[in-house]
Design a protein around this motif. Structure first.
Motif, PDB file in Angstrom:
ATOM      1  N   MET A 167      -1.499   3.402 -12.886  1.00 22.81           N
ATOM      2  CA  MET A 167      -0.764   4.791 -12.783  1.00 22.81           C
ATOM      3  C   MET A 167      -0.799   6.291 -11.541  1.00 22.81           C
ATOM      4  O   MET A 167      -0.366   6.161 -11.889  1.00 22.81           O
ATOM      5  N   SER A 168      -2.309   5.238 -11.006  1.00 21.20           N
ATOM      6  CA  SER A 168      -2.713   6.114 -10.075  1.00 21.20           C
ATOM      7  C   SER A 168      -1.921   6.423  -8.761  1.00 21.20           C
ATOM      8  O   SER A 168      -1.598   5.750  -7.886  1.00 21.20           O
ATOM      9  N   ASP A 169      -1.910   8.031  -7.861  1.00 17.62           N
ATOM     10  CA  ASP A 169      -1.710   7.422  -5.922  1.00 17.62           C
ATOM     11  C   ASP A 169      -2.528   7.077  -5.891  1.00 17.62           C
ATOM     12  O   ASP A 169      -2.975   6.145  -4.623  1.00 17.62           O
ATOM     13  N   ARG A 170      -4.203   7.912  -6.330  1.00 14.99           N
ATOM     14  CA  ARG A 170      -5.433   7.606  -5.782  1.00 14.99           C
ATOM     15  C   ARG A 170      -6.143   7.652  -7.379  1.00 14.99           C
ATOM     16  O   ARG A 170      -6.657   8.327  -7.945  1.00 14.99           O
ATOM     17  N   VAL A 171      -7.162   6.575  -6.858  1.00 14.88           N
ATOM     18  CA  VAL A 171      -8.134   6.063  -7.699  1.00 14.88           C
ATOM     19  C   VAL A 171      -9.545   7.178  -7.236  1.00 14.88           C
ATOM     20  O   VAL A 171      -9.663   6.697  -5.615  1.00 14.88           O
ATOM     21  N   ALA A 172     -10.468   7.517  -7.850  1.00 14.70           N
ATOM     22  CA  ALA A 172     -11.718   8.405  -7.460  1.00 14.70           C
ATOM     23  C   ALA A 172     -12.835   7.247  -8.460  1.00 14.70           C
ATOM     24  O   ALA A 172     -12.404   7.432  -8.946  1.00 14.70           O
ATOM     25  N   MET A 223       0.888  -0.927   0.683  1.00 14.50           N
ATOM     26  CA  MET A 223       0.276   0.176  -0.172  1.00 14.50           C
ATOM     27  C   MET A 223       1.024   1.643   0.200  1.00 14.50           C
ATOM     28  O   MET A 223       1.873   1.864   0.841  1.00 14.50           O
ATOM     29  N   THR A 224       0.458   2.034  -1.362  1.00 13.52           N
ATOM     30  CA  THR A 224       1.270   3.564  -1.246  1.00 13.52           C
ATOM     31  C   THR A 224       0.651   4.552   0.259  1.00 13.52           C
ATOM     32  O   THR A 224      -0.173   4.269   0.231  1.00 13.52           O
ATOM     33  N   ALA A 225       1.988   4.903   0.304  1.00 11.55           N
ATOM     34  CA  ALA A 225       1.422   6.172   1.697  1.00 11.55           C
ATOM     35  C   ALA A 225       0.780   7.555   1.350  1.00 11.55           C
ATOM     36  O   ALA A 225       0.877   7.104  -0.266  1.00 11.55           O
ATOM     37  N   GLN A 226      -0.434   7.724   1.922  1.00 13.37           N
ATOM     38  CA  GLN A 226      -1.185   8.731   1.711  1.00 13.37           C
ATOM     39  C   GLN A 226      -0.277   9.939   1.157  1.00 13.37           C
ATOM     40  O   GLN A 226       0.135  10.541   1.211  1.00 13.37           O
ATOM     41  N   ARG A 279     -21.670   9.556  -8.126  1.00 16.67           N
ATOM     42  CA  ARG A 279     -21.270  10.494  -6.649  1.00 16.67           C
ATOM     43  C   ARG A 279     -19.450   9.476  -6.735  1.00 16.67           C
ATOM     44  O   ARG A 279     -19.898   8.565  -7.538  1.00 16.67           O
ATOM     45  N   ILE A 280     -19.124  10.470  -5.892  1.00 13.34           N
ATOM     46  CA  ILE A 280     -17.338   9.268  -5.737  1.00 13.34           C
ATOM     47  C   ILE A 280     -17.895   8.137  -4.341  1.00 13.34           C
ATOM     48  O   ILE A 280     -18.534   8.322  -3.216  1.00 13.34           O
ATOM     49  N   GLN A 281     -17.842   6.640  -4.930  1.00 14.65           N
ATOM     50  CA  GLN A 281     -18.139   4.816  -3.851  1.00 14.65           C
ATOM     51  C   GLN A 281     -16.649   5.426  -3.747  1.00 14.65           C
ATOM     52  O   GLN A 281     -16.871   4.937  -1.863  1.00 14.65           O
ATOM     53  N   GLN A 282     -15.826   5.402  -3.568  1.00 15.21           N
ATOM     54  CA  GLN A 282     -14.352   4.870  -2.164  1.00 15.21           C
ATOM     55  C   GLN A 282     -12.871   5.921  -3.935  1.00 15.21           C
ATOM     56  O   GLN A 282     -13.008   5.758  -4.856  1.00 15.21           O
ATOM     57  N   LEU A 283     -12.643   6.738  -2.887  1.00 15.76           N
ATOM     58  CA  LEU A 283     -11.612   7.580  -3.279  1.00 15.76           C
ATOM     59  C   LEU A 283     -10.414   7.101  -2.242  1.00 15.76           C
ATOM     60  O   LEU A 283     -10.040   7.053  -0.847  1.00 15.76           O
ATOM     61  N   ALA A 284      -8.947   6.077  -3.421  1.00 13.88           N
ATOM     62  CA  ALA A 284      -8.046   5.266  -1.936  1.00 13.88           C
ATOM     63  C   ALA A 284      -7.230   5.371  -3.290  1.00 13.88           C
ATOM     64  O   ALA A 284      -7.237   4.566  -4.016  1.00 13.88           O
ATOM     65  N   PRO A 285      -6.058   4.923  -2.574  1.00 16.63           N
ATOM     66  CA  PRO A 285      -5.054   4.797  -3.131  1.00 16.63           C
ATOM     67  C   PRO A 285      -5.727   3.225  -3.910  1.00 16.63           C
ATOM     68  O   PRO A 285      -6.236   2.119  -3.660  1.00 16.63           O
ATOM     69  N   PRO A 286      -4.399   2.775  -5.460  1.00 10.68           N
ATOM     70  CA  PRO A 286      -5.047   1.742  -6.038  1.00 10.68           C
ATOM     71  C   PRO A 286      -5.322   0.184  -4.769  1.00 10.68           C
ATOM     72  O   PRO A 286      -5.822  -0.681  -4.902  1.00 10.68           O
ATOM     73  N   ALA A 287      -3.821   0.041  -3.896  1.00 14.68           N
ATOM     74  CA  ALA A 287      -4.227  -1.224  -3.312  1.00 14.68           C
ATOM     75  C   ALA A 287      -5.086  -1.257  -2.544  1.00 14.68           C
ATOM     76  O   ALA A 287      -6.088  -2.540  -2.124  1.00 14.68           O
ATOM     77  N   GLU A 288      -5.297  -0.450  -2.096  1.00 17.45           N
ATOM     78  CA  GLU A 288      -6.352  -0.006  -0.868  1.00 17.45           C
ATOM     79  C   GLU A 288      -7.613  -0.449  -1.433  1.00 17.45           C
ATOM     80  O   GLU A 288      -8.835  -0.777  -1.478  1.00 17.45           O
ATOM     81  N   LEU A 289      -7.758  -0.005  -2.800  1.00 18.57           N
ATOM     82  CA  LEU A 289      -9.355   0.130  -3.430  1.00 18.57           C
ATOM     83  C   LEU A 289      -9.731  -1.271  -4.151  1.00 18.57           C
ATOM     84  O   LEU A 289     -10.367  -1.674  -4.196  1.00 18.57           O
ATOM     85  N   TYR A 290      -8.917  -1.491  -4.447  1.00 23.44           N
ATOM     86  CA  TYR A 290      -8.412  -3.406  -4.680  1.00 23.44           C
ATOM     87  C   TYR A 290      -8.874  -4.302  -3.470  1.00 23.44           C
ATOM     88  O   TYR A 290      -9.581  -5.696  -3.518  1.00 23.44           O
ATOM     89  N   GLU A 291      -8.038  -4.329  -2.439  1.00 23.15           N
ATOM     90  CA  GLU A 291      -8.243  -5.079  -1.652  1.00 23.15           C
ATOM     91  C   GLU A 291      -9.277  -4.432  -0.620  1.00 23.15           C
ATOM     92  O   GLU A 291     -10.318  -5.674   0.126  1.00 23.15           O
TER      93      GLU A 291
END
Lengths: 432, 371
Positions: free
Chosen positions: B212-217, B1-4, B223-235
């Motif tokens: 590619m992203s630092d964060r994905v919305a 997980m990348t740092a915020q 609406r934004i369902q989730q805003l998080a770094p890719p790994a967090e989004l996936y896991e």
């Protein structure tokens, strides 16, 4: 699969290329080019057969009449054929020679022949093209030709002293050869003076050049107005959603579906001095009853009606060019820092150039040759060159003159087309 | 997980959407109450299905659409009423939007000319931008003489040539083939790192977003369902939509039987019981959808944590995919449960018809809202 590879494999030696001959041959040794031509000949013949009716149609209805028109503009043998003796005298004596006894003798002989053949009218008409009032000179002289006695000079002049007019002899000399440039000269307000040199006609008889210039200027003005009016409409059509732009397109095309005559006469209803628009202006108090605006039977009428009729020819090519222009081009320009005007001027406008070119050329060429509308609503000042051509075809019956005027018009149009090709390029034109 | 990244830092975001709403027809909202802070230098991707409002957000940021409500700020300054050409934002369009009547160099000169830069400075910048995308040799070409990938590079160079701090990209790689797309992803990422620019990237391709992203919305329904770094989004997807939209996912519907702080037991329709981590369920007896990634499913008892519940599964189909075996199982009455087994030397080869017991770490099974 195996068979094919076996055929191809010996290719370099037995087939395709023969380095010694330096030419490609087929597998059995024929030259490849000839084999190809033979293989394609059948389908080419069939294709030719398919277009043959159109080819024939174009040839009969287009190429032949235009060729004939061009021929007629330089060829008129009404005088040369019917006045053979005089034609010989003119051929033997250079321009500027005073008509001598022999000339009058030839004239007398020809007048007698014209009386016998009943061709005096035809000859008179030919000369009448250039000097009005001479048709009767020929017919009346021919009627009394049998009374002519030597010395012919005095005898002919006694019949009618107009025969002594040097200008008449000058014109007869011009007409004595079947092939003549005199119609072109006349169409450009030029004539030959007594010595045979080319000179301009008198001030008050210079009509054609002025009319050509006026026709071109009016056509350019009409094209410009069409562009100014058509560009925003075409743009609106191109950016609206398809359902709504189709509806608008029907409105644009509506004039196409009504008869030209109906459209033109409805303009007459609207624009005349007792017409709808003037009545509304008077009723609204904008103008008083005494100063109704003349919008019809003058240049203004011609311009208004022709702009209306030709507008679709501008809008359609513009629309067809604008429709596929993606709105993201202008957006890109805006995001890159361009004001909306700069984005329009540098990004949108250049992309519509093929449409502007095509529409302008189309409208201009149609306008240059327009006849019916100026004839109906143009009045005296709104007449264009085609109205004069029609006049020569129908009223003065000087077909050679009509042909010369039409040929000059054709040359001007071709020249403009060439100029357009040089400046913008025909490849860049997009009609739809 | 990348740092915020610096995004959420308190010292003010670079780009900020503050309670932004957008309606085109006055009846429905395309964007509903959008709040989003983007940090300087961040690579933020707006991901979502078509019609989810992501492109509208981008267009509002670029200035081609106006927000119906709310405020958009750039560098702390409200830009709602700033016209697009004064925002100084670079933009790459899906169809590249290279001006067809200008050469590559003229295309790049355009933003510099409208800014009134001198000829020498222009040429230097154009050269630098073209070199940046390795297209220096193509300056005199027309866009139509370039391939799709080359046009994309030029579009990128044009968006960067006037040194904007923020670059927007609207599905820029959508028209390219897979190989070229992956290559360009790498290129864009490299430019982002090298230039330190802020990138807002719109795509519907989740692979692109994750790599590619630092964060994905993740956008859905305005609406934004989730805003998080890719790994967090996936896991750790926060709801069923995100779980289903990002990556492949097994879904098991059931009822919450036991509900604890970090552990729940869910009874499936078939009567079997599984372990899960509660994410957005609130109470016992609630309907839920348990989501498990196919690669986190185990069928060998030694790989499962002690005491975990297991399920009976029948192998329906095994597809050989090179690096993995994609195994379709019949679980709890439904035959679309997928398990991915790595193709290792000692891997057990399953055959259709075989019965196995499957299980997973409770933290890999996420009990989400029922769809």
């Amino acid at each position: 699969m195996a068979d094919i590879t076996a055929d191809i494999a010996p290719g370099p030696t037995a087939g395709s290329s023969d380095p010694a001959a330096g030419r490609l041959t087929t597998a059995d040794g024929q030259p490849l080019a000839r084999a190809l031509a033979r293989a394609q000949a059948r389908s080419r013949r069939r294709a030719l057969l398919l277009v043959a009716p159109l080819l024939l149609f174009v040839l009969i209805t287009f190429v032949v009449p235009i060729g004939q028109m061009l021929y007629r503009s330089v060829h008129n043998d009404a005088f040369a054929r019917n006045m053979p003796n005089l034609a010989i005298w003119f051929a033997d004596h250079p321009a500027g020679t005073e008509p001598d006894e022999a000339a009058f003798a030839a004239l007398a002989a020809d007048l007698q022949k014209a009386r016998a053949d009943k061709t005096a009218g035809e000859v008179g008409t030919r000369i009448n093209y250039e000097i009005s009032g001479t048709r009767s000179l020929f017919t009346s002289s021919a009627r009394n030709a049998d009374d002519l006695q030597p010395p012919y000079r005095e005898s002919v002049l006694a019949l009618d002293e107009d025969w002594g007019d040097p200008r008449l002899w000058q014109v007869m000399r011009g007409a004595s050869t079947a092939y003549t440039a005199s119609f072109y000269l006349a169409a450009l307000d030029l004539t030959r003076d007594e010595t045979g040199a080319i000179a301009r006609v008198e001030e008050n008889r210079r009509v054609y050049v002025r009319l050509f210039v006026k026709t071109l200027a009016l056509s350019a003005l009409i094209t410009g107005i069409c562009l100014m009016l058509g560009f925003p409409v075409a743009h609106l059509l191109a950016v609206l959603p398809l359902a709504r732009s189709n509806l608008l397109m029907i409105l644009v095309l509506l004039p196409f579906w009504t008869s030209l005559l109906v459209r033109t006469t409805s303009w007459m209803v609207l624009l005349q001095e007792q017409g709808v628009i003037n009545n509304m202006l008077v009723a609204g108090g904008v103008i008083d009853d005494g100063s109704r605006i003349r919008m019809m039977y003058n240049q203004a009428g011609t311009i208004i009606a022709m702009v209306h009729i030709l507008l679709p020819f501008m809008i359609l090519p513009l629309y067809s060019v604008m429709r596929p222009i993606n709105p993201s081009y202008v957006r890109a320009a805006r995001s890159l820092g361009a004001t909306s005007w700069t984005a329009f001027r540098r990004v949108y406008l250049p992309q519509t150039l093929p449409g502007i070119g095509a529409g302008s050329l189309l409208v201009f060429i149609l306008a240059v040759g327009y006849y019916i509308t100026p004839a109906l609503v143009g009045g005296a000042s709104g007449q264009l060159i085609s109205n004069l051509i029609a006049y020569h075809m129908q009223d003065s019956l000087n077909w050679s003159m009509a042909a010369a005027l039409a040929a000059i018009l054709l040359a001007i149009v071709l020249m403009l087309y060439w100029l357009y090709d040089r400046l913008i390029g025909i490849d860049n034109m997009k009609l739809g | 997980m990348t740092a915020q990244p610096a995004a959420a830092s308190a010292d003010g975001a670079f780009v900020e959407f503050d309670r932004v709403q957008k309606s085109y027809d006055g009846e429905t909202l395309v964007v509903k109450d959008l709040n989003l802070q983007i940090g300087k230098g961040e690579f933020l991707t707006m991901l979502g299905p078509s019609g989810s409002g992501k492109t509208t957000c981008l267009m509002m940021l670029a200035g081609f659409e106006t927000a119906t409500h709310g405020e958009i700020r750039l560098g702390g300054r409200p830009i709602n009423s700033v016209p697009p050409h004064k925002r100084g934002i670079g933009m790459v369009f899906q169809n590249y939007a290279l001006f067809p009547h200008m050469s590559v160099a003229e295309n790049l000169a355009f933003p510099l000319e409208v800014r009134g830069l001198g000829k020498a400075e222009r040429e230097a910048k154009i050269l630098r931008a073209l070199d940046m995308v390795q297209m220096g040799r193509f300056a005199s070409r027309r866009p139509s003489q370039l391939s799709g990938g080359q046009q994309q590079r030029i579009a990128l160079a044009r968006a960067l040539v006037f040194d904007p701090e923020l670059v927007l990209m609207d599905e820029p790689l959508g028209a390219l083939d897979k190989q070229l797309r992956e290559h360009m992803q790498f290129e864009i990422k490299r430019l982002h790192d090298q230039l330190g620019i802020t990138v807002v990237y719109v795509t519907h391709d989740q692979g692109e977003a994750l790599t590619m992203s630092d964060r994905v919305a993740v956008f859905n329904d305005g609406r934004i369902q989730q805003l998080a770094p890719p790994a967090e989004l996936y896991e750790r997807p926060k709801n069923s939509f995100v779980a289903q939209f990002i990556g492949e996912n097994n879904k098991l519907p059931g009822t919450v039987e036991e509900f604890g702080e970090d552990r729940a037991v869910v009874r499936l329709a078939s009567g079997e019981v599984i372990d899960a981590t509660p994410v957005n369920i609130r109470s016992k007896g609630q309907q839920t959808l348990v989501s498990i990634r196919p690669e986190r499913v185990e069928f060998k008892p030694e790989m499962m944590p002690a005491g975990a519940h297991t399920l009976d599964a029948e192998v329906v189909e095994v597809i050989y995919m090179g690096d993995i075996f994609r195994t379709r199982l019949k679980v709890a009455g439904s035959d679309d449960f997928v398990m991915k087994c790595r193709n290792t030397l000692g891997q057990t080869r399953l055959v259709p018809g075989q019965h196995v017991r499957i299980g997973w770490h409770p933290q890999d099974a996420r009990a989400l809202d029922p769809l």
